[in-house]
Write a protein that holds these residues in place. Structure first.
Motif, mmCIF file in Angstrom:
data_model
loop_
_atom_site.group_PDB
_atom_site.id
_atom_site.type_symbol
_atom_site.label_atom_id
_atom_site.label_comp_id
_atom_site.label_asym_id
_atom_site.label_seq_id
_atom_site.Cartn_x
_atom_site.Cartn_y
_atom_site.Cartn_z
ATOM 1 N N GLU A 140 0.876 -1.177 0.000
ATOM 2 C CA GLU A 140 0.000 0.000 0.000
ATOM 3 C C GLU A 140 0.903 1.214 0.000
ATOM 4 O O GLU A 140 2.027 1.127 0.496
ATOM 5 N N PRO A 141 0.426 2.375 -0.503
ATOM 6 C CA PRO A 141 1.295 3.560 -0.521
ATOM 7 C C PRO A 141 1.792 3.952 0.870
ATOM 8 O O PRO A 141 1.090 3.784 1.864
ATOM 9 N N SER A 142 3.004 4.454 0.898
ATOM 10 C CA SER A 142 3.599 4.936 2.156
ATOM 11 C C SER A 142 4.792 5.820 1.829
ATOM 12 O O SER A 142 5.513 5.553 0.868
ATOM 13 N N THR A 143 4.994 6.851 2.612
ATOM 14 C CA THR A 143 6.237 7.621 2.560
ATOM 15 C C THR A 143 6.992 7.437 3.873
ATOM 16 O O THR A 143 8.081 6.871 3.921
ATOM 17 N N ARG A 144 6.402 7.894 4.984
ATOM 18 C CA ARG A 144 7.069 7.881 6.290
ATOM 19 C C ARG A 144 7.388 6.492 6.801
ATOM 20 O O ARG A 144 8.512 6.220 7.222
ATOM 21 N N THR A 145 6.389 5.637 6.829
ATOM 22 C CA THR A 145 6.578 4.346 7.505
ATOM 23 C C THR A 145 7.622 3.517 6.776
ATOM 24 O O THR A 145 8.538 2.953 7.389
ATOM 25 N N ARG A 146 7.504 3.466 5.449
ATOM 26 C CA ARG A 146 8.458 2.665 4.667
ATOM 27 C C ARG A 146 9.869 3.205 4.808
ATOM 28 O O ARG A 146 10.809 2.463 5.121
ATOM 29 N N VAL A 147 10.019 4.508 4.610
ATOM 30 C CA VAL A 147 11.381 5.069 4.607
ATOM 31 C C VAL A 147 11.960 5.092 6.027
ATOM 32 O O VAL A 147 13.142 4.816 6.221
ATOM 33 N N SER A 148 11.129 5.375 7.014
ATOM 34 C CA SER A 148 11.688 5.438 8.379
ATOM 35 C C SER A 148 12.034 4.049 8.910
ATOM 36 O O SER A 148 13.015 3.897 9.634
ATOM 37 N N PHE A 149 11.256 3.032 8.552
ATOM 38 C CA PHE A 149 11.666 1.670 8.931
ATOM 39 C C PHE A 149 13.003 1.329 8.256
ATOM 40 O O PHE A 149 13.901 0.766 8.884
ATOM 41 N N GLY A 150 13.124 1.671 6.979
ATOM 42 C CA GLY A 150 14.376 1.400 6.259
ATOM 43 C C GLY A 150 15.542 2.159 6.862
ATOM 44 O O GLY A 150 16.622 1.594 7.109
ATOM 45 N N CYS A 151 15.343 3.447 7.127
ATOM 46 C CA CYS A 151 16.418 4.258 7.734
ATOM 47 C C CYS A 151 16.779 3.738 9.113
ATOM 48 O O CYS A 151 17.966 3.700 9.478
ATOM 49 N N ALA A 152 15.767 3.356 9.880
ATOM 50 C CA ALA A 152 16.036 2.837 11.236
ATOM 51 C C ALA A 152 16.943 1.615 11.152
ATOM 52 O O ALA A 152 17.899 1.475 11.920
ATOM 53 N N PHE A 153 16.648 0.738 10.196
ATOM 54 C CA PHE A 153 17.462 -0.483 10.064
ATOM 55 C C PHE A 153 18.871 -0.139 9.591
ATOM 56 O O PHE A 153 19.860 -0.663 10.106
ATOM 57 N N ASN A 154 18.956 0.766 8.601
ATOM 58 C CA ASN A 154 20.276 1.215 8.115
ATOM 59 C C ASN A 154 21.091 1.853 9.238
ATOM 60 O O ASN A 154 22.295 1.642 9.346
ATOM 61 N N LYS A 155 20.416 2.654 10.069
ATOM 62 C CA LYS A 155 21.135 3.363 11.142
ATOM 63 C C LYS A 155 21.617 2.426 12.234
ATOM 64 O O LYS A 155 22.423 2.809 13.077
ATOM 65 N N LEU A 156 21.133 1.199 12.202
ATOM 66 C CA LEU A 156 21.664 0.173 13.115
ATOM 67 C C LEU A 156 22.638 -0.748 12.386
ATOM 68 O O LEU A 156 23.015 -1.802 12.905
ATOM 69 N N GLY A 157 23.017 -0.376 11.173
ATOM 70 C CA GLY A 157 24.054 -1.131 10.446
ATOM 71 C C GLY A 157 23.540 -2.235 9.548
ATOM 72 O O GLY A 157 24.332 -2.975 8.964
ATOM 73 N N GLY A 158 22.203 -2.381 9.430
ATOM 74 C CA GLY A 158 21.648 -3.466 8.625
ATOM 75 C C GLY A 158 21.336 -3.050 7.193
ATOM 76 O O GLY A 158 21.412 -1.876 6.842
ATOM 77 N N HIS A 159 21.006 -4.042 6.375
ATOM 78 C CA HIS A 159 20.665 -3.825 4.962
ATOM 79 C C HIS A 159 19.146 -3.921 4.774
ATOM 80 O O HIS A 159 18.485 -4.660 5.516
ATOM 81 N N VAL A 160 18.641 -3.242 3.746
ATOM 82 C CA VAL A 160 17.191 -3.233 3.494
ATOM 83 C C VAL A 160 16.922 -3.689 2.062
ATOM 84 O O VAL A 160 17.551 -3.212 1.124
ATOM 85 N N ARG A 161 15.988 -4.618 1.917
ATOM 86 C CA ARG A 161 15.497 -5.043 0.596
ATOM 87 C C ARG A 161 13.997 -4.777 0.568
ATOM 88 O O ARG A 161 13.303 -5.100 1.526
ATOM 89 N N GLU A 162 13.524 -4.206 -0.546
ATOM 90 C CA GLU A 162 12.134 -3.747 -0.550
ATOM 91 C C GLU A 162 11.292 -4.344 -1.678
ATOM 92 O O GLU A 162 11.814 -4.630 -2.758
ATOM 93 N N THR A 163 9.999 -4.482 -1.390
ATOM 94 C CA THR A 163 8.985 -4.688 -2.424
ATOM 95 C C THR A 163 7.948 -3.596 -2.227
ATOM 96 O O THR A 163 7.472 -3.397 -1.108
ATOM 97 N N VAL A 164 7.622 -2.895 -3.298
ATOM 98 C CA VAL A 164 6.691 -1.766 -3.181
ATOM 99 C C VAL A 164 5.552 -1.938 -4.186
ATOM 100 O O VAL A 164 5.794 -1.990 -5.392
ATOM 101 N N GLY A 165 4.321 -2.048 -3.662
ATOM 102 C CA GLY A 165 3.135 -2.119 -4.530
ATOM 103 C C GLY A 165 2.798 -3.549 -4.917
ATOM 104 O O GLY A 165 3.673 -4.296 -5.367
ATOM 105 N N ILE A 166 1.539 -3.917 -4.756
ATOM 106 C CA ILE A 166 1.090 -5.264 -5.150
ATOM 107 C C ILE A 166 1.412 -5.497 -6.624
ATOM 108 O O ILE A 166 1.860 -6.580 -7.027
#
Ligand code: CP
Length: 334
Positions: free
Chosen positions: A53-79
């Protein structure tokens, strides 16, 4: 509550000590979120960030939060960009993606879908919003924000008077936040909405059964009287049977400089989960309050990173290892 290895699907799984633990760990994340120090806490770990589903804050902030703890992010966006569009079941998707990831964040338009997905996932799953049902990480960041904003006025969440305004039927953030606030004492809720978009009866019952004071009104002026927090929401057009039905409620309860100065006490804090609808005929939270010191909406969005970092640290059971995995940030001072 032991967070390690747990799914985060609903605020109903938290008790008050669990919420206080999340707030305390979120506080510890400030220097890492601000890049004063770098954290390698989740070095090498992979987040599967799945937003159907569309998102700006939740998607990017979860990704940034993980990056800021040193982890990697892989994404799927949109059905439409995923194999769900080819008829794959959530069960099969869960089996596959949980083989690729160490933790999964998922948003999906159907109520209960994230919990269903989590049943098959082999790694912890965080609900980033399932239809009109819940948005637990948003409620946690809202609570964190409320606690920090109230602190400025020498107040606490216990005893707070909050007005939730707008689309209380389809707005999942207000559902989760109301349930979370029910863990606190003597909370007064003023629910301001058209009767057709009222807070669901089961949530009202939970609050009343717990002895909380609840007012339901469709009158903005009286509803805002004496509130500490104004929590404005958007008309959730995407959840209505038709756009025309959503249009009927647009702009019905506007928070702007006029309504704020006329109806609210001077210390009232204005929050909104965002996005706000900036179209002229909708405009539930006007930009004429943007410079007001009590408008907390962007501090609220910033706090999302802290709270989501805290959730990851707790789910991995590593919240006590922050100091030993930190490094200097060499590029920040350049
Ligand atoms: N508050 C919130 O959920 O925003 P997004 O839809 O941009 O993620």
């Amino acid at each position: 509550m032991d967070f390690k290895g747990q799914h985060i699907l609903s605020v109903s799984q938290f008790d008050r000590p669990a919420v206080e633990k999340i707030i305390a760990v979120a506080d510890q994340m400030r220097p890492y979120a601000a890049r004063e120090k770098l954290s390698q806490l989740l070095s090498g770990a992979i987040l599967g960030n799945m937003f159907f589903e569309p998102s700006t804050r939740t998607r990017v902030s979860f990704g940034c939060a993980f990056n800021k703890l040193g982890g990697h992010v892989r994404e799927t966006v949109g059905i439409e960009n995923s194999a769900l569009a080819k008829g794959e079941s959530l069960k099969d998707t869960a089996m596959v993606i949980s083989g690729y990831s160490d933790v999964i964040v998922m948003r999906h338009p159907l109520e209960g879908s994230v919990a269903e997905f989590a049943k098959t996932s082999r790694v912890p799953v965080i609900n980033a919003g399932d239809g009109t049902n819940e948005h637990p990480s948003q409620a946690l960041l809202d609570l964190y924000t409320m606690s920090k904003e109230l602190e400025r006025f020498g107040s606490t969440v216990d005893g707070v008077h909050i007005a939730m305004v707008g689309d209380l039927q389809y707005g999942r953030t207000v559902h989760s936040l109301s349930k979370l606030l029910n863990l606190f004492n003597n909370v007064k809720f003023s629910f301001i909405s058209p009767s057709q978009l009222a807070m669901p009866a089961d949530i009202i019952k939970q609050l009343k059964d717990n002895g909380q004071e609840v007012i339901e009104t469709d009158h903005l002026e009286s509803g805002l009287k004496d509130v500490d927090i104004v929590y404005q929401t958007r008309i959730q057009e995407e959840r209505f049977p038709s756009k025309e039905q959503a249009d009927a409620f647009r702009g019905a309860f506007r928070i702007n400089r006029f309504s704020y100065s006329q109806f609210c006490k001077p210390s009232a804090v204005v929050m909104h989960p965002l996005p706000r609808d900036s179209r002229e005929d909708a405009n539930e939270l006007d930009t004429d309050l943007d410079q007001h010191p009590n408008l907390a909406i962007f501090r609220q969005a910033d706090n999302g990173v802290l709270v989501r970092m805290a959730l990851f640290a707790l789910i991995f059971g590593l919240e006590n290892k922050l100091a030993e995995t930190e490094t200097e940030c060499s590029w920040r001072s350049l």
